[in-house]
Scaffold this motif. Sequence first.
Motif, PDB file in Angstrom:
ATOM      1  N   ALA A  68       0.814  -1.214   0.000  1.00  0.00           N
ATOM      2  CA  ALA A  68       0.000   0.000   0.000  1.00  0.00           C
ATOM      3  C   ALA A  68       0.846   1.262   0.000  1.00  0.00           C
ATOM      4  CB  ALA A  68      -0.943   0.000   1.198  1.00  0.00           C
ATOM      5  N   HIS A  69       2.062   1.188   0.578  1.00  0.00           N
ATOM      6  CA  HIS A  69       2.905   2.392   0.636  1.00  0.00           C
ATOM      7  C   HIS A  69       3.304   2.872  -0.748  1.00  0.00           C
ATOM      8  CE1 HIS A  69       5.932  -0.774   0.135  1.00  0.00           C
ATOM      9  NE2 HIS A  69       6.736   0.171  -0.326  1.00  0.00           N
ATOM     10  N   THR A  70       3.279   1.964  -1.743  1.00  0.00           N
ATOM     11  CA  THR A  70       3.634   2.370  -3.106  1.00  0.00           C
ATOM     12  C   THR A  70       2.576   3.272  -3.721  1.00  0.00           C
ATOM     13  OG1 THR A  70       2.618   0.420  -4.108  1.00  0.00           O
ATOM     14  CG2 THR A  70       4.924   0.222  -3.463  1.00  0.00           C
TER      15      THR A  70
ATOM     16  N   LEU B 107     -10.797   4.813  -3.125  1.00  0.00           N
ATOM     17  CA  LEU B 107      -9.540   5.485  -2.804  1.00  0.00           C
ATOM     18  C   LEU B 107      -9.775   6.965  -2.543  1.00  0.00           C
ATOM     19  CD1 LEU B 107      -6.513   4.650  -2.608  1.00  0.00           C
ATOM     20  CD2 LEU B 107      -6.235   5.677  -4.870  1.00  0.00           C
ATOM     21  N   LYS B 108     -10.602   7.597  -3.378  1.00  0.00           N
ATOM     22  CA  LYS B 108     -10.922   9.015  -3.168  1.00  0.00           C
ATOM     23  C   LYS B 108     -11.586   9.234  -1.816  1.00  0.00           C
ATOM     24  CE  LYS B 108     -12.943   9.316  -7.294  1.00  0.00           C
ATOM     25  NZ  LYS B 108     -13.526   9.741  -8.580  1.00  0.00           N
TER      26      LYS B 108
ATOM     27  N   PRO C 290     -10.036  -6.880  -3.301  1.00  0.00           N
ATOM     28  CA  PRO C 290      -8.724  -6.216  -3.352  1.00  0.00           C
ATOM     29  C   PRO C 290      -8.797  -4.705  -3.537  1.00  0.00           C
ATOM     30  CG  PRO C 290      -9.123  -7.496  -5.362  1.00  0.00           C
ATOM     31  CD  PRO C 290     -10.173  -7.889  -4.377  1.00  0.00           C
ATOM     32  N   VAL C 291      -9.785  -4.190  -4.286  1.00  0.00           N
ATOM     33  CA  VAL C 291      -9.844  -2.734  -4.430  1.00  0.00           C
ATOM     34  C   VAL C 291     -10.287  -2.089  -3.113  1.00  0.00           C
ATOM     35  CG1 VAL C 291     -10.182  -2.819  -6.926  1.00  0.00           C
ATOM     36  CG2 VAL C 291     -12.179  -2.689  -5.439  1.00  0.00           C
TER      37      VAL C 291
ATOM     38  N   VAL D 164      -4.128   1.999   2.076  1.00  0.00           N
ATOM     39  CA  VAL D 164      -3.549   3.286   1.697  1.00  0.00           C
ATOM     40  C   VAL D 164      -4.013   4.375   2.665  1.00  0.00           C
ATOM     41  CG1 VAL D 164      -3.547   5.087  -0.069  1.00  0.00           C
ATOM     42  CG2 VAL D 164      -3.231   2.695  -0.732  1.00  0.00           C
ATOM     43  N   ALA D 165      -5.299   4.355   3.017  1.00  0.00           N
ATOM     44  CA  ALA D 165      -5.822   5.349   3.964  1.00  0.00           C
ATOM     45  C   ALA D 165      -5.165   5.207   5.329  1.00  0.00           C
ATOM     46  CB  ALA D 165      -7.337   5.205   4.085  1.00  0.00           C
TER      47      ALA D 165
END
Length: 612
Positions: free
Chosen positions: A461-463, A489-490, A583-584, A591-592
């Motif tokens: 996720a850090h990528t 993600l947004k 996965p999404v 990421v959050a």
Amino acid sequence: MCGIVGILGNDDVAERLLDGLRRLEYRGYDSAGIATVVGGAIERRRASGKLNNLARELGEHPLPGNVGIAHTRWATHGGPTTSNAHPHATDHVAVVHNGIIENFKPLRDELIARGRVFTSETDTEVVAHLVSEQVEAGKSPEEAVRAVLPRLHGAFALAILFREYPDRLIGARLGSPLVVGYGAESDDGAEIYLGSDALALAPLTQRIAYLDEGDWVVCTRDGPQVYNQANEPVERAITISGITGELVSKGNHRHYMLKEIYEQPIVVAQTLRSYLQQLEGRVSLPIPEFSLNAIKRVTIVACGTSYYAGMVAKYWFEQFARVPVDIDVASEFRYRAPVMEPGGLALFISQSGETADTLAALRHAKAEGQTIAVVVNVPTSTMAREADLLLPTHAGPEIGVASTKAFTCQLAVLAALATNLAQAKGLLTPEDERAIVRHLAEAPASLNAALAYDESIAAMAHTIAGARDVLYLGRGTDYPLALEGALKLKEISYIHAEGYAAGEMKHGPIALIDENVPVIVIAPSGPLFDKTVSNMQEVQARGGKVVLISDYDGIQAAGENCMATITMPKVHPLIAPLVYAVPVQLLAYHVAVAKGTDVDQPRNLAKSVTVE
């Protein structure tokens, strides 16, 4: 908006009001407040930000009183400040409000011209002043509300408190839900409650009545009296909500969102159990006598994540049942003056069943003579009650604002509906139907297998977390998944993300590609795999950094030059949208977390959108 609780009680109500607001936190909010009648005056405690700020205010300045109203606000008119927080009050009345008063500006100008002084930027404060004027002129609370309601245009659920009448509450609804709760009888009379939904009242009572559109209710010690929009006294059925009074727990998970992602194998199985007859290899709707054979066209209407579920369903309906499908964003549907032919099925998808623009679109379609079907997670919601065909999901309460398990349950229901429509039209052989049932029945296990890759997704996720922009690509039913992944993600990481049909990249969006824009490619093995990989290679040829989500075969075939890969179980294309949702969702979640944003209550968002 966003949450309302009212109590006409037999002892101090402030702590119970605060508890009710805690049950509504999942909806999203940016300020909160409580008002009671104390010693012949209206007293308020309000705070911007989280409910802990209001609780602190109540701890420092306790609020007695056995009648009160409370609210969590999601800002529409005016910023999330204490002065804009509900309740809004004059010397005589206090008001909380969900929805929008669309004609507030001329009403406000009119009131200011008569010398009324406003202390907030909100549309709601005009209601307090209008009702207060009537009371000050000698009208009773009932007469005051009866005079004011016709002047309000827009959508509202209201709860109103009166200084001179500490023995009553008045509620009203038009386009925004409101329920009445019935407490146990005592020597002092029964307690009466108002709430924006049954969950807010769960620790107080399970005996509730849903107000119909245009209803208003007067709550006194003798009980509630409901009036319809014509001001005629009416009875509304008392139902048992069945909602537990216990707060939904995160269990061992760090966030509600992660818990709800992990619940998907169970809730999808529960949902499918209502639609699949596995032993017979058949799909059946909950109301088998409802005939789909005459349906000539399907119109799907929804918002946000539910809209993307509808996009997947369009592929299924047209592929299986060979019925043409239109799909619209609910907020745009009515305004393009859609042509709705006789014999059409209008399908509305909403997690809450109260989404304002979807509900307005439903009523428009109904007026146009369409048969109405709804896919909702709340079978007692307004949309459910107004539908011809109710198709419930069984996701259970979803607390995280970003929808996860409700989405996959919607997909499960829509797959069953598409199959049943094809069955009704004689387009499926018994063998075809048995194969579909078998594949759908495999979905929960495949979802569980997808969850096994959580740690590897977290590790990469850090990528993504450092990116400013991210693109998602997919083809066929994976295109709506790309849109949904970008939305997730947004919503929770605040990274700008867009989803595209992979074949559209060369028609413009490929200009965005550089080494700083990660590209998430959703490409399960199947008939569209080679085409998708070809589009992915166009991205790589221009220096794009690709994260490929595929099964083992797909990763082996195309994963060599990718920045990262996420391996999924190999599944039939029918259930790929359900499985690849995992996965999404997990990628957005991790990421959050890496960015330190508020996963469960992201900024500016509300769970139940009750305004247009």
